[in-house]
Design a protein around this motif. Structure first.
Motif, mmCIF file in Angstrom:
data_model
loop_
_atom_site.group_PDB
_atom_site.id
_atom_site.type_symbol
_atom_site.label_atom_id
_atom_site.label_comp_id
_atom_site.label_asym_id
_atom_site.label_seq_id
_atom_site.Cartn_x
_atom_site.Cartn_y
_atom_site.Cartn_z
ATOM 1 N N TYR A 53 0.856 -1.195 0.000
ATOM 2 C CA TYR A 53 0.000 0.000 0.000
ATOM 3 C C TYR A 53 0.887 1.239 0.000
ATOM 4 C CZ TYR A 53 -3.962 -3.020 0.825
ATOM 5 O OH TYR A 53 -4.923 -3.991 0.685
ATOM 6 N N ALA A 54 1.763 1.308 -0.989
ATOM 7 C CA ALA A 54 2.820 2.312 -0.993
ATOM 8 C C ALA A 54 2.335 3.705 -1.372
ATOM 9 C CB ALA A 54 3.942 1.871 -1.935
ATOM 10 N N GLY A 55 1.219 3.818 -2.084
ATOM 11 C CA GLY A 55 0.784 5.127 -2.532
ATOM 12 C C GLY A 55 1.639 5.636 -3.673
ATOM 13 N N ASP A 56 1.537 6.935 -3.954
ATOM 14 C CA ASP A 56 2.255 7.494 -5.107
ATOM 15 C C ASP A 56 3.574 8.161 -4.746
ATOM 16 O OD1 ASP A 56 1.450 9.813 -3.872
ATOM 17 O OD2 ASP A 56 0.049 10.436 -5.457
ATOM 18 N N VAL A 87 19.434 -4.341 1.882
ATOM 19 C CA VAL A 87 17.973 -4.390 1.780
ATOM 20 C C VAL A 87 17.482 -4.247 0.340
ATOM 21 C CG1 VAL A 87 15.798 -3.394 2.565
ATOM 22 C CG2 VAL A 87 17.786 -3.415 4.103
ATOM 23 N N ARG A 88 16.613 -5.168 -0.051
ATOM 24 C CA ARG A 88 15.881 -5.072 -1.321
ATOM 25 C C ARG A 88 14.465 -4.595 -1.012
ATOM 26 N NH1 ARG A 88 20.838 -7.633 -1.123
ATOM 27 N NH2 ARG A 88 21.328 -8.760 -3.058
ATOM 28 N N THR A 89 13.974 -3.624 -1.761
ATOM 29 C CA THR A 89 12.643 -3.079 -1.518
ATOM 30 C C THR A 89 11.708 -3.357 -2.683
ATOM 31 O OG1 THR A 89 13.305 -0.906 -2.383
ATOM 32 C CG2 THR A 89 13.484 -1.248 -0.004
ATOM 33 N N PHE A 90 10.443 -3.643 -2.330
ATOM 34 C CA PHE A 90 9.398 -3.915 -3.317
ATOM 35 C C PHE A 90 8.159 -3.115 -2.933
ATOM 36 C CE2 PHE A 90 12.213 -7.495 -3.068
ATOM 37 C CZ PHE A 90 12.361 -7.935 -4.383
ATOM 38 N N PHE A 91 7.579 -2.426 -3.914
ATOM 39 C CA PHE A 91 6.414 -1.590 -3.643
ATOM 40 C C PHE A 91 5.283 -1.914 -4.606
ATOM 41 C CE2 PHE A 91 10.094 1.008 -2.297
ATOM 42 C CZ PHE A 91 9.764 1.180 -0.958
ATOM 43 N N ASN A 92 4.070 -1.730 -4.103
ATOM 44 C CA ASN A 92 2.891 -1.934 -4.944
ATOM 45 C C ASN A 92 1.742 -1.116 -4.383
ATOM 46 O OD1 ASN A 92 1.983 -3.390 -7.322
ATOM 47 N ND2 ASN A 92 0.517 -4.400 -5.980
ATOM 48 N N ASP A 93 0.683 -1.017 -5.156
ATOM 49 C CA ASP A 93 -0.537 -0.369 -4.692
ATOM 50 C C ASP A 93 -1.708 -1.021 -5.411
ATOM 51 O OD1 ASP A 93 -1.211 2.243 -2.976
ATOM 52 O OD2 ASP A 93 -2.682 2.066 -4.591
ATOM 53 N N GLU A 94 -2.898 -0.814 -4.879
ATOM 54 C CA GLU A 94 -4.074 -1.429 -5.473
ATOM 55 C C GLU A 94 -4.295 -0.968 -6.907
ATOM 56 O OE1 GLU A 94 -8.771 -2.256 -4.339
ATOM 57 O OE2 GLU A 94 -7.530 -0.946 -3.085
ATOM 58 N N LYS A 95 -3.942 0.288 -7.204
ATOM 59 C CA LYS A 95 -4.146 0.852 -8.537
ATOM 60 C C LYS A 95 -2.813 0.963 -9.277
ATOM 61 C CE LYS A 95 -8.165 3.567 -7.078
ATOM 62 N NZ LYS A 95 -8.749 4.927 -6.946
ATOM 63 N N THR A 97 -2.073 2.772 -11.804
ATOM 64 C CA THR A 97 -1.732 4.168 -12.112
ATOM 65 C C THR A 97 -1.003 4.816 -10.940
ATOM 66 O OG1 THR A 97 -3.947 4.828 -11.348
ATOM 67 C CG2 THR A 97 -3.643 4.478 -13.721
ATOM 68 N N VAL A 98 -1.388 4.455 -9.729
ATOM 69 C CA VAL A 98 -0.704 4.982 -8.546
ATOM 70 C C VAL A 98 0.713 4.442 -8.476
ATOM 71 C CG1 VAL A 98 -0.702 5.008 -6.016
ATOM 72 C CG2 VAL A 98 -2.848 5.296 -7.258
ATOM 73 N N THR A 99 0.885 3.156 -8.772
ATOM 74 C CA THR A 99 2.217 2.547 -8.764
ATOM 75 C C THR A 99 3.116 3.183 -9.811
ATOM 76 O OG1 THR A 99 1.186 0.456 -8.105
ATOM 77 C CG2 THR A 99 3.454 0.352 -8.836
ATOM 78 N N ALA A 100 2.557 3.517 -10.950
ATOM 79 C CA ALA A 100 3.340 4.165 -12.003
ATOM 80 C C ALA A 100 3.829 5.536 -11.538
ATOM 81 C CB ALA A 100 2.509 4.301 -13.276
ATOM 82 N N ARG A 101 2.973 6.286 -10.861
ATOM 83 C CA ARG A 101 3.389 7.599 -10.342
ATOM 84 C C ARG A 101 4.437 7.433 -9.245
ATOM 85 N NH1 ARG A 101 -2.224 8.665 -10.577
ATOM 86 N NH2 ARG A 101 -2.411 8.647 -8.288
ATOM 87 N N LEU A 102 4.296 6.394 -8.449
ATOM 88 C CA LEU A 102 5.285 6.123 -7.403
ATOM 89 C C LEU A 102 6.660 5.911 -8.024
ATOM 90 C CD1 LEU A 102 6.179 5.416 -4.506
ATOM 91 C CD2 LEU A 102 5.450 3.058 -4.963
ATOM 92 N N LYS A 118 17.805 -0.906 -6.599
ATOM 93 C CA LYS A 118 16.726 0.011 -6.944
ATOM 94 C C LYS A 118 15.378 -0.575 -6.499
ATOM 95 C CE LYS A 118 19.489 2.881 -9.143
ATOM 96 N NZ LYS A 118 20.779 2.233 -8.795
ATOM 97 N N PRO A 119 14.447 0.274 -6.059
ATOM 98 C CA PRO A 119 13.124 -0.216 -5.683
ATOM 99 C C PRO A 119 12.460 -0.948 -6.850
ATOM 100 C CG PRO A 119 13.408 2.087 -5.066
ATOM 101 C CD PRO A 119 14.580 1.725 -5.916
ATOM 102 N N VAL A 120 11.809 -2.049 -6.536
ATOM 103 C CA VAL A 120 11.116 -2.846 -7.542
ATOM 104 C C VAL A 120 9.619 -2.610 -7.394
ATOM 105 C CG1 VAL A 120 10.627 -5.177 -8.365
ATOM 106 C CG2 VAL A 120 12.935 -4.582 -7.569
ATOM 107 N N LEU A 121 8.954 -2.276 -8.494
ATOM 108 C CA LEU A 121 7.509 -2.081 -8.500
ATOM 109 C C LEU A 121 6.848 -3.369 -8.970
ATOM 110 C CD1 LEU A 121 6.683 0.745 -7.548
ATOM 111 C CD2 LEU A 121 8.887 0.798 -8.722
ATOM 112 N N LEU A 122 5.876 -3.846 -8.205
ATOM 113 C CA LEU A 122 5.365 -5.195 -8.400
ATOM 114 C C LEU A 122 4.194 -5.315 -9.373
ATOM 115 C CD1 LEU A 122 5.535 -6.512 -4.728
ATOM 116 C CD2 LEU A 122 6.986 -7.179 -6.652
#
Length: 374
Positions: A53-56, A87-95, A97-102, A118-122
């Motif tokens: 639930y990372a948000g943008d 540390v490896r980081t992974f981020f996601n969001d329900e939407k 479009t929000v993940t893309a902005r993040l 680098k942060p990984v977007l899921l």
């Protein structure tokens, strides 16, 4: 008995985003320290952090968003552990479009190119494959989620319970829990998480009892049992609305290991209400609801004294700190409660406090005392 310094954060009604922003990054740093202390024998330790639930990534009320705070902690770590390397980081969001902005906002961080991982977007299949490989290697992982949120969040929860045994930092509202139970079908993910028999048990209880508080307590207990039955250590913190007998949120933390569990317990002490005897309730805005019913306290100094009095076979000739670290798991008791309990047992002639160096009896109980049962 005096209690720890308290924080007035929950005097005001808080949203899930505000609670997460207040707590998650501080716990993340403590969690990393606990995990790396346990991996000090490894030459190249690896940790993973997942926020579903990372948000943008935009500032929240003028403060950095939680993903930015976590990355700041990783890049700016100045203690003995180089989190940027580990540390490896992974981020996601329900939407999506929000993940893309993040992703765009994280790439604007001034130190982004200097992050070793680098942060990984899921939201991409290749990213999910990378995460699955990491988790398949038993990498210690901290996962933040709402267990009753969107489908991918529930899938990761289910896989963690079944296969991975991740450390789970969960924040949810009673309304989300009720809806999940009501809407769960036989072939749904939530039915798999709770188990069909438990789900039916919850529904039968709710049909039998109309009191909303009883229903909520039962559902939350049943949810906690999902993890207890898998040998997790479970920590629950109840957040009530200010001056109202109504739950706002539950914070759950579950782990297979003692050290992260105790780090969470220590963090939440400053936010907790306390009983009159100095035992924390591990909840906010609930003391006014319970203070008239002290006899209903499950954990009290009186009960601790009685329990420890019967534990000679477990704790004879052990230091107080070792007894505390073993006994406190799954209870509300904190370090100071054990010193007070053993002071009472000493006064009753049940135990004596022994100096760890001279091995002679001590006049007063201290945290370094070895406890000898008579």
């Amino acid at each position: 008995m005096s209690t720890a310094d308290t924080n007035d954060f929950f005097i005001t009604q808080r949203s899930s985003a505000e609670i997460k922003s207040e707590l998650l990054n501080e716990f993340f740093k403590a969690w990393c320290s606990a995990q790396l202390q346990g991996q000090r024998y490894k030459s190249n330790p690896v940790l993973a952090f997942i926020d579903l639930y990372a948000g943008d990534g935009k500032p929240e009320d003028g403060k950095p968003a939680t993903p930015v705070r976590v990355l700041n902690s990783i890049f700016g770590a100045t203690d003995k552990y180089n989190l940027n390397k580990v540390v490896r980081t992974f981020f996601n969001d329900e939407k999506k479009t929000v993940t893309a902005r993040l992703k765009e906002n994280l790439q604007q961080l001034p130190y982004y190119e200097d992050l070793q991982h680098k942060p990984v977007l899921l939201h991409e299949d290749s990213s999910l494959a990378a995460l699955a490989k990491l988790l398949g290697n038993d990498t210690p992982t901290l996962l933040y989620l709402d267990p009753f949120g969107y489908e991918f969040s529930q899938q990761l929860l289910l896989q963690s319970v079944r296969r991975w045994g991740l450390d789970l930092f969960m924040l949810f509202t009673p309304a989300k829990l009720r809806a999940a139970v009501q809407q769960a079908t036989e072939d749904s993910i939530m039915a798999d998480v709770l188990g069909k028999e438990r789900l039916e048990k919850i529904r039968e209880f709710c049909d039998r009892y109309q009191d909303a508080g009883q229903r909520e307590d039962f559902m939350v207990d049943q949810f906690e049992d999902v993890f207890r039955e898998k040998d997790y250590k479970t920590f629950r913190f109840k957040i009530s609305l200010p001056k109202k007998n109504q739950t706002s949120h539950y914070l759950f933390f579950v782990s297979k290991n003692d050290a992260p569990y105790m780090k969470m317990k220590e963090l939440m002490l400053m936010y907790s209400d306390y009983q009159e005897d100095g035992v924390p309730l591990f909840g906010a805005n609930i003391k006014h609801q319970l203070s008239l019913f002290q006899e209903q306290y499950r954990y009290s100094i009186k009960n601790l004294i009685a329990d420890l009095a019967e534990k000679r076979s477990y704790y004879h000739n052990l230091p107080i700190d070792s007894i505390y670290r073993h006994h406190n798991i799954g209870t509300n008791y904190i370090r100071g409660n054990y010193k007070e309990a053993f002071e009472a047992l000493k006064a009753e002639g049940i135990v004596e406090a022994i100096n760890p160096v001279s091995r002679q009896p001590m006049r007063k109980v201290s945290f370094t005392s070895i406890i000898g049962y008579k």
